[in-house]
Write a protein that holds these residues in place. Structure first.
Motif, PDB file in Angstrom:
ATOM      1  N   ASN A 272      -4.343  10.255   0.028  1.00  0.00           N
ATOM      2  CA  ASN A 272      -3.322  10.941   0.831  1.00  0.00           C
ATOM      3  C   ASN A 272      -2.142  11.364  -0.034  1.00  0.00           C
ATOM      4  O   ASN A 272      -1.616  12.473   0.116  1.00  0.00           O
ATOM      5  N   GLY A 273      -1.717  10.465  -0.923  1.00  0.00           N
ATOM      6  CA  GLY A 273      -0.600  10.800  -1.797  1.00  0.00           C
ATOM      7  C   GLY A 273      -0.920  11.938  -2.738  1.00  0.00           C
ATOM      8  O   GLY A 273      -0.112  12.862  -2.927  1.00  0.00           O
TER       9      GLY A 273
ATOM     10  N   GLN B  53       0.862   4.337  -2.658  1.00  0.00           N
ATOM     11  CA  GLN B  53       0.808   5.767  -2.336  1.00  0.00           C
ATOM     12  C   GLN B  53       1.957   6.512  -2.996  1.00  0.00           C
ATOM     13  O   GLN B  53       1.766   7.632  -3.508  1.00  0.00           O
TER      14      GLN B  53
ATOM     15  N   ASN C 273      -6.219   1.085   0.390  1.00  0.00           N
ATOM     16  CA  ASN C 273      -5.507   1.522  -0.810  1.00  0.00           C
ATOM     17  C   ASN C 273      -6.070   2.819  -1.369  1.00  0.00           C
ATOM     18  O   ASN C 273      -5.320   3.697  -1.811  1.00  0.00           O
TER      19      ASN C 273
ATOM     20  N   TRP D  74       1.025   7.125  -6.631  1.00  0.00           N
ATOM     21  CA  TRP D  74       0.038   8.174  -6.835  1.00  0.00           C
ATOM     22  C   TRP D  74       0.586   9.553  -6.490  1.00  0.00           C
ATOM     23  O   TRP D  74       0.221  10.549  -7.110  1.00  0.00           O
ATOM     24  N   THR D  75       1.499   9.604  -5.535  1.00  0.00           N
ATOM     25  CA  THR D  75       2.137  10.884  -5.220  1.00  0.00           C
ATOM     26  C   THR D  75       2.928  11.382  -6.414  1.00  0.00           C
ATOM     27  O   THR D  75       2.852  12.570  -6.785  1.00  0.00           O
TER      28      THR D  75
ATOM     29  N   ALA E 180      -4.819   5.599   0.804  1.00  0.00           N
ATOM     30  CA  ALA E 180      -3.403   5.869   0.551  1.00  0.00           C
ATOM     31  C   ALA E 180      -3.233   6.709  -0.712  1.00  0.00           C
ATOM     32  O   ALA E 180      -2.412   7.640  -0.760  1.00  0.00           O
ATOM     33  N   ALA E 181      -4.003   6.372  -1.756  1.00  0.00           N
ATOM     34  CA  ALA E 181      -3.926   7.143  -2.997  1.00  0.00           C
ATOM     35  C   ALA E 181      -4.378   8.582  -2.773  1.00  0.00           C
ATOM     36  O   ALA E 181      -3.729   9.533  -3.239  1.00  0.00           O
TER      37      ALA E 181
ATOM     38  N   THR F 144       0.833  -1.199   0.000  1.00  0.00           N
ATOM     39  CA  THR F 144       0.000   0.000   0.000  1.00  0.00           C
ATOM     40  C   THR F 144       0.872   1.255   0.000  1.00  0.00           C
ATOM     41  O   THR F 144       0.534   2.258  -0.641  1.00  0.00           O
ATOM     42  N   GLU F 145       2.010   1.198   0.680  1.00  0.00           N
ATOM     43  CA  GLU F 145       2.921   2.336   0.711  1.00  0.00           C
ATOM     44  C   GLU F 145       3.486   2.621  -0.687  1.00  0.00           C
ATOM     45  O   GLU F 145       3.632   3.782  -1.086  1.00  0.00           O
TER      46      GLU F 145
END
Length: 390
Positions: free
Chosen positions: A204-205, A163, A198, A166-167, A201-202, A159-160
């Motif tokens: 957030n990124g 992210q 997921n 997507w960041t 996380a996306a 998941t990291e």
């Protein structure tokens, strides 16, 4: 949408007026088509297709097609597919390291839609989230591969890493107000809680980059609207039990929905038997109760009389319920040729300018003609600026 469906064109003259439009007084802000092709060239051919060759193995759009849709048809929304395995080389895995050649080709397509034509582009990693392969060949998608974020699978992307991906992608489009971020295509057969993880996380990124554009978050069960409140897959929780927990500091995330009207909701049959209003009723109530919006980013139908009735009925339903802000039909794309992307063997692609299998002129299929209402007003569609629910 499964890309293993081998369907055929039965097409009409391109002189027909557009097929994709919003009704007077509609709540629809985004109306358009899918551009499928960036994910071509790997399915059913193990050991081949990666990274592929632009214009030979895969392609994103035909600029002339975008011209027709925007200038003649006056739509404003294109969902443009790509493969994460091409964007992030297998050697480095999912993350912030991109294949710059592939990204540049994709960016050119997105910029043509958004900058040159002033329309909106929905970025679509066509990877199913639940069944993606990052360290081996993806030819059997969507039915094999490692689940993003599956901590029990040592070959799975984390998941990291999702992210990080997507960041990086959002950073590259942060200054393009006509981009919409679609987190992933059709997750299925995984814990719904992991999809939320997921998705979050996306988000957030994306938000960490300063990007303010609209985000679309998918649920489980191929993100089907009809099954939103139902158990899917191997007794996976309904999407409705988890997706209302999404947190977006800008409150600019909508739900990404797919809805086909055939017997098993797959878009592989030419007869429509599932009325959209009936099958979306529970989702509509859930959206209202949770103060959320949705876009139906995939739907389709054939030229069968059942679909000629039910597809316009679906479009009208979306327009009449203000929790829905957009839709895009499956599918156009420069590489469909005499194959069809959905809905039976004699339907046709939405790609103008190609020939049918007898060498005759193509055009829009009858079902899309039926979508047009007697009084069309496209002024409600967004034309420029940051995509926003506000």
């Amino acid at each position: 949408m499964f890309l293993t469906k081998q369907l055929r064109f039965t097409l009409q003259s391109t002189s027909f007026v557009v097929v994709l439009a919003a009704c007077v007084g509609a709540t629809i802000l985004y109306a358009g088509v899918n551009e499928s092709g960036g994910e071509f060239g790997v399915f059913g051919s193990p050991g081949t297709g990666l990274p592929g060759e632009f214009g030979v193995t895969y392609d994103f759009i035909a600029e002339s097609t975008v011209d027709t849709f925007v200038d003649t048809n006056q739509i404003n929304f294109f969902r443009v597919t790509f493969l994460m395995e091409r964007m992030c080389p297998l050697a480095t895995g999912l993350g912030s390291t991109f294949n710059e050649t592939y990204f540049s080709e994709y960016e050119d397509a997105i910029n043509y839609i958004t900058v040159t034509k002033g329309a909106y582009a929905l970025i679509d990693p066509h990877n199913y989230m639940v069944r993606r392969i990052f360290y081996s060949d993806p030819s059997s998608q969507p039915n094999s591969g490692s689940i993003i974020g599956d901590t029990t699978d040592p070959s799975a992307a984390t998941t990291e890493q999702f992210q990080e991906f997507w960041t990086e992608l959002a950073t590259r489009f942060v200054d393009n107000p006509n981009v919409v971020f679609g987190i992933n295509n059709e997750p299925h057969d995984m814990a719904t809680s992991l999809i939320l993880q997921n998705d979050q996380a996306a988000i957030n990124g994306i938000r960490s980059t300063g990007a303010t554009q609209l985000i679309l978050a998918p649920g489980n069960g191929f993100t089907g609207g009809h099954s939103w409140t139902q158990v899917t897959g191997a007794n996976d929780d309904p999407s409705s039990e988890w997706l209302n927990q999404i947190v977006d500091p800008l409150n600019n995330t909508a739900i990404d929905i797919h809805e086909y009207l055939d017997e098993d909701f797959s878009g592989s049959h030419d007869t429509c038997t599932q009325p959209g209003p009936t099958n979306l009723a529970a989702l509509t109530t859930w959206l209202q109760e949770n103060n959320l919006k949705a876009i139906v980013s995939e739907f389709g139908g054939s030229n069968d009389p059942t679909c000629l009735e039910m597809v316009p009925e679906l479009i009208n339903y979306l327009s009449e319920n203000d929790v829905y802000i957009g839709w895009s039909a499956w599918a156009a794309g420069p590489f469909w040729g005499t194959n069809s992307p959905c809905c039976g063997p004699e339907v046709g692609s939405l790609e103008p300018g190609q020939l049918d299998e007898e060498g005759g002129p193509n055009g829009y299929t009858t079902v899309w003609q039926a979508v047009i209402q007697p009084n069309i007003n496209l002024s409600d569609l967004k034309r420029s600026g940051v995509s926003s629910l506000s």
